[in-house]
Scaffold this active site. Structure first.
Site, PDB file in Angstrom:
ATOM      1  N   HIS A 143       0.845  -1.200   0.000  1.00 22.89           N
ATOM      2  CA  HIS A 143       0.000   0.000   0.000  1.00 22.89           C
ATOM      3  C   HIS A 143       0.882   1.252   0.000  1.00 22.89           C
ATOM      4  O   HIS A 143       0.671   2.174  -0.803  1.00 22.89           O
ATOM      5  CB  HIS A 143      -0.897  -0.051   1.243  1.00 22.89           C
ATOM      6  CG  HIS A 143      -1.731   1.157   1.483  1.00 22.89           C
ATOM      7  ND1 HIS A 143      -3.109   1.150   1.374  1.00 22.89           N
ATOM      8  CD2 HIS A 143      -1.410   2.425   1.861  1.00 22.89           C
ATOM      9  CE1 HIS A 143      -3.583   2.352   1.664  1.00 22.89           C
ATOM     10  NE2 HIS A 143      -2.571   3.147   1.974  1.00 22.89           N
ATOM     11  N   GLU A 144       1.876   1.288   0.878  1.00 20.99           N
ATOM     12  CA  GLU A 144       2.733   2.475   0.987  1.00 20.99           C
ATOM     13  C   GLU A 144       3.653   2.610  -0.226  1.00 20.99           C
ATOM     14  O   GLU A 144       3.911   3.733  -0.686  1.00 20.99           O
ATOM     15  CB  GLU A 144       3.552   2.420   2.285  1.00 20.99           C
ATOM     16  CG  GLU A 144       2.706   2.394   3.557  1.00 20.99           C
ATOM     17  CD  GLU A 144       1.717   3.543   3.645  1.00 20.99           C
ATOM     18  OE1 GLU A 144       2.037   4.653   3.168  1.00 20.99           O
ATOM     19  OE2 GLU A 144       0.616   3.331   4.182  1.00 20.99           O
ATOM     20  N   HIS A 147       1.704   4.253  -2.853  1.00 24.72           N
ATOM     21  CA  HIS A 147       1.703   5.717  -2.685  1.00 24.72           C
ATOM     22  C   HIS A 147       2.961   6.325  -3.298  1.00 24.72           C
ATOM     23  O   HIS A 147       2.903   7.357  -3.979  1.00 24.72           O
ATOM     24  CB  HIS A 147       1.658   6.076  -1.195  1.00 24.72           C
ATOM     25  CG  HIS A 147       0.296   6.029  -0.581  1.00 24.72           C
ATOM     26  ND1 HIS A 147      -0.817   6.592  -1.168  1.00 24.72           N
ATOM     27  CD2 HIS A 147      -0.133   5.504   0.610  1.00 24.72           C
ATOM     28  CE1 HIS A 147      -1.870   6.412  -0.377  1.00 24.72           C
ATOM     29  NE2 HIS A 147      -1.482   5.758   0.692  1.00 24.72           N
ATOM     30  N   GLU A 194      -6.237   6.725  -1.040  1.00 23.25           N
ATOM     31  CA  GLU A 194      -6.156   5.558  -0.166  1.00 23.25           C
ATOM     32  C   GLU A 194      -6.747   4.322  -0.845  1.00 23.25           C
ATOM     33  O   GLU A 194      -6.229   3.213  -0.691  1.00 23.25           O
ATOM     34  CB  GLU A 194      -6.880   5.830   1.154  1.00 23.25           C
ATOM     35  CG  GLU A 194      -6.146   6.764   2.084  1.00 23.25           C
ATOM     36  CD  GLU A 194      -4.788   6.214   2.491  1.00 23.25           C
ATOM     37  OE1 GLU A 194      -4.706   5.022   2.856  1.00 23.25           O
ATOM     38  OE2 GLU A 194      -3.810   6.968   2.426  1.00 23.25           O
TER      39      GLU A 194
END
Length: 366
Positions: A143-144, A147, A194
């Site tokens: 997930h990060e 980003h 997100e």
């Protein structure tokens, strides 16, 4: 690879080679349409990133980097090695050549973030590390990294700065109003970013159940034996469809100050995407590549974003969204539909002692 996130030249020690890799994948492949359209437009603005990065002297980025370096644990081959392996693995799968530095910060609140103007920094809290198992944590690291690949860290850092600025100019009515208007718009984008990063986490972990469990634990804590993914998703369904127009308004007011979508909503959105043709095409190796990013049309991206919002309104079971959809479709009786939707606001009349010939019979539409 060096501990400070310098560019690596090989992946000889990257684990989990059995997972599918996506060479040259563009972040556009997994971004939510609303997130993608905003990013495409920002990237097309000549010098936009340069201007924002020039503000780095005004932003708390240097302070944050020094803070994490001095008061957190940097993930490396010698510290939190399992997280280091996951980070290498995520960068390998998403083909992110430069591995961002990652820190573990002592904080019982489960959280993770990716910030930075010049270079992204990933930070995870001890509360999150202790809460999640290996596969759940792998999805969070992915997930990060998602980003970082999307370039979200630049705009997220700006939001952090503006939020701090809003507190300092709160005494100036017009100044605070202007900043808060920008923050509100950025938060809407932030929430969509997100959802994009959740998709990147799934592409890295390639285990939808682990992604679901991680979101469920973030909502309910480390009591997995007491929880059920299907029941958790049913909550999202109830949240989307339950109540009347009063509840719809309250949902909007509740979400406005939040930087993240509600956890059940995130789980439902990710489950829906995992079952979509778009996800399957990526897994089959058919996806947008970075070498085509420069040719992306801003107008096409905004049309896709508008179509996605229209589809959400059309398929939503939320009372307000259903009303909007019906009105867009030409449904009549606006007054009656709104009146029935807000029945919860009305105070019932006092009960009469008995029926009389002047009692009004109930309406058919009540």
């Amino acid at each position: 690879m060096s501990d400070d996130g310098q560019q690596h030249t090989g992946h000889e020690r990257v684990p989990s080679r059995q997972r599918r890799r996506f060479p040259g994948i563009s972040s556009r492949a997994y971004e939510h349409p609303a997130d993608r359209s905003a990013l495409v437009a920002l990237r097309k603005l000549s010098g936009f990133d340069t201007v924002f990065k020039a503000l780095s002297g005004l932003l708390p980025e240097r302070s944050l980097r020094l803070l994490f370096l001095s008061d957190s644990v940097r993930v490396s081959e010698r510290q939190f090695q399992h997280l280091h392996d996951m980070l290498l693995d995520a960068c390998y799968i998403l083909d992110l050549e430069k591995v961002p530095p990652m820190y573990v910060n002592q904080d019982p609140q489960p959280n993770a973030m990716c910030i930075g103007l010049d270079e992204p920094i990933i930070v995870v809290t001890t509360g999150l590390v202790e809460l999640l198992d290996e596969e759940e944590m792998r999805a969070v690291v992915g997930h990060e990294v998602g980003h970082a690949l999307s370039g979200h860290s630049v705009y997220r850092t700006i939001l952090l700065f503006l939020t701090n600025l809003a507190l300092k100019v709160a005494w100036i009515p017009l100044g605070n109003f202007a900043v808060m208007a920008i923050i509100t718009a950025l938060r809407e984008w932030f929430r969509k970013s997100e959802l994009s990063a959740d998709r990147a986490g799934l592409l890295v972990g390639q285990d939808v159940q682990a992604s679901m469990r991680g979101l469920m634990k973030i909502a309910g804590g480390n009591h997995l034996h007491e929880m059920n993914v299907d029941a958790f998703l049913e909550q999202a369904e109830e949240y989307d469809s339950g109540g009347d127009l009063r509840d719809s308004v309250l949902k909007i007011l509740n979400v406005l100050p939040r930087s993240h979508p509600f956890t059940t909503v995130r789980a439902a959105e990710l489950k829906k995407w995992s079952e979509s043709r778009d996800f399957q095409r990526i897994m089959d190796g058919h996806y947008e590549r970075r070498d085509g990013d420069k040719d992306t049309s801003v107008s096409d991206s905004f049309r896709e974003s508008a179509a996605a919002y229209a589809s959400d309104v059309k398929t939503s079971k939320d009372p307000l969204m259903k009303l909007v959809s019906d009105l867009a479709g030409g449904a009549g009786d606006l007054g009656g539909r709104v009146r029935r939707g807000f029945d919860g606001f009305r105070t019932p009349p006092p009960a009469k002692e008995g029926p009389t010939d002047t009692d009004v019979p109930p309406r058919d539409d009540d």
